[in-house]
Design an enzyme around this catalytic site. Structure first.
Site, PDB file in Angstrom:
ATOM      1  N   GLY A 142      -3.952  -0.632   9.978  1.00 22.48           N
ATOM      2  CA  GLY A 142      -2.690  -0.324  11.108  1.00 22.48           C
ATOM      3  C   GLY A 142      -2.742   1.368  11.463  1.00 22.48           C
TER       4      GLY A 142
ATOM      5  N   LYS B  36       0.813  -1.230  -0.023  1.00 24.34           N
ATOM      6  CA  LYS B  36      -0.164   0.117   0.206  1.00 24.34           C
ATOM      7  C   LYS B  36       0.825   1.146   0.070  1.00 24.34           C
ATOM      8  CE  LYS B  36      -2.478   1.521   3.758  1.00 24.34           C
ATOM      9  NZ  LYS B  36      -3.471   1.670   4.912  1.00 24.34           N
TER      10      LYS B  36
END
Length: 370
Positions: free
Chosen positions: A291, A161
């Site tokens: 996260g 990502k």
């Protein structure tokens, strides 16, 4: 399970390299660690707020205030049959989900330790290991992004990502596709940096065969995201817009997204995270665990929730060494094989505090008893 004592610690741990998103740059991880004691055992939780209110309205200061002055006094001395009762007892607190989640997480860990069961199993987890991806911040140059991608692909991460913003989006994505080809699982995260006026730019990203575009529009929007999703082949993923089970239901009914990033702190705790997972699983919508650059305690909670069957996309819970030279848990969170983390089979979260590191990075601590 009686809540006999609660300990709060403000922590500040340096990260290995600055991490930049569309809304700011981080040099340290600051957090509040919660330790709940009862029956001769303890449970651990960790807040996921940032020092400043750029991801959501919460900060480390508000976390401390809500826990110290409201949430902890409301739980002290109480006897609970199940951790789900934490949300019921604290339901009168509006918002402040990250604060409540840190306390609730510690209670879940205590409960699991008292039962002698892994937290993942008690949540409904079915996996012995989880696949993980990595999140790469905005860098000064495209070449720096490419160097990071190359490094993390070599380390075995199962999904890449990259953070994007207007002016730093199409070029890095195109460069990654050019160097690593269409087979690399790749997604982008905009952290609300675009509007519908940027549709032509987002259509350019749509051509790269991405796994998803995460939270491209406003942090509190589900209406414009529905309009955007109708224009794109790439799945839109909602993050900041989903705070509750009701938010998730409305977004899915409107067609605002095709996947949801479940962050335990953002949705108010493990019980709420499981409920959103269950809704999405019933509707065939894949979810994954985001996260917040957590320390080992928060990572352990993420591993537990990501072991549930509906978490079919590699999450952001990387190894501790991705962000920190030294973590506060032992053993450190590390791969069991390239790109995979083992789901602990020991009671509770499966990790213990490293007392030396805990004291080294503690700024302030307070202990509360009835």
């Amino acid at each position: 399970m009686k809540i006999e004592r609660v300990e709060l610690r403000r922590m500040r741990v340096p990260i290995k390299a600055p991490f930049e998103t569309s809304f700011g740059r981080l040099f340290h991880k600051e957090t509040v660690v919660v330790r709940v004691l009862g029956g001769g055992l303890h449970g651990l939780g960790e807040s996921t707020a940032f020092p400043h209110p750029f991801y959501n309205e919460e900060t480390n200061d508000t976390i401390w205030h809500i826990l110290r002055d409201y949430a902890v006094p409301a739980l002290l001395g109480k006897t609970l049959e199940h951790p789900r009762e934490v949300s019921q007892l604290l339901g009168w607190v509006r918002g402040n989900r990250m604060a409540l989640s840190a306390l609730e997480g510690a209670v879940w860990d205590l409960w699991a330790r008292q039962k002698g069961e892994p937290l993942a199993r008690l949540l409904g987890g079915t996996r012995g290991e989880i696949e993980v991806g990595v999140s790469i911040g905005i860098e000064p140059t495209v070449e720096a992004v490419l160097a990071n991608v190359e490094k993390f692909v070599a380390e075995g991460y199962r999904r890449i990502k990259i953070k994007v913003k207007p002016g730093f989006d199409v070029e890095p994505v195109g460069a990654i596709r050019g160097r690593f080809g269409p087979g690399l699982p790749l997604m982008v995260d905009a952290n609300s940096a675009y509007t519908l006026a940027d549709l032509p730019r987002l259509r350019e990203l749509d051509a790269f065969g991405l796994l998803m575009i995460e939270q491209p529009l406003a942090h509190d929007d589900i209406i414009d995201h529905a309009r955007l999703q109708a224009e794109l082949e790439t799945p839109v993923c909602l993050d900041e817009s989903i705070h509750t089970l009701a938010d998730a239901r409305k977004a899915l009914e409107l067609g605002s997204c095709r996947t949801i990033n479940i962050k335990i702190g953002r949705v108010g705790g493990l019980a709420h995270a499981v409920a959103i997972h269950d809704l999405c699983q019933q509707q065939g919508v894949p979810v994954w665990c985001g996260g917040m650059m957590e320390l080992g305690i928060g990572r352990a909670h993420n591993i537990a929730i990501a072991s549930l069957p509906g978490f079919s996309i590699a999450g952001d819970t990387s190894a501790s060494s991705r962000s920190f030279a030294e973590d506060i848990v032992e053993p450190v969170v590390d791969f069991c094989s390239p790109g995979k983390l083992a789901v602990p089979q020991r009671p509770g979260i499966g990790y213990e505090i490293n007392p030396h590191a805990l004291e080294k990075f503690t700024l302030h601590t307070e202990t509360f008893a009835p």
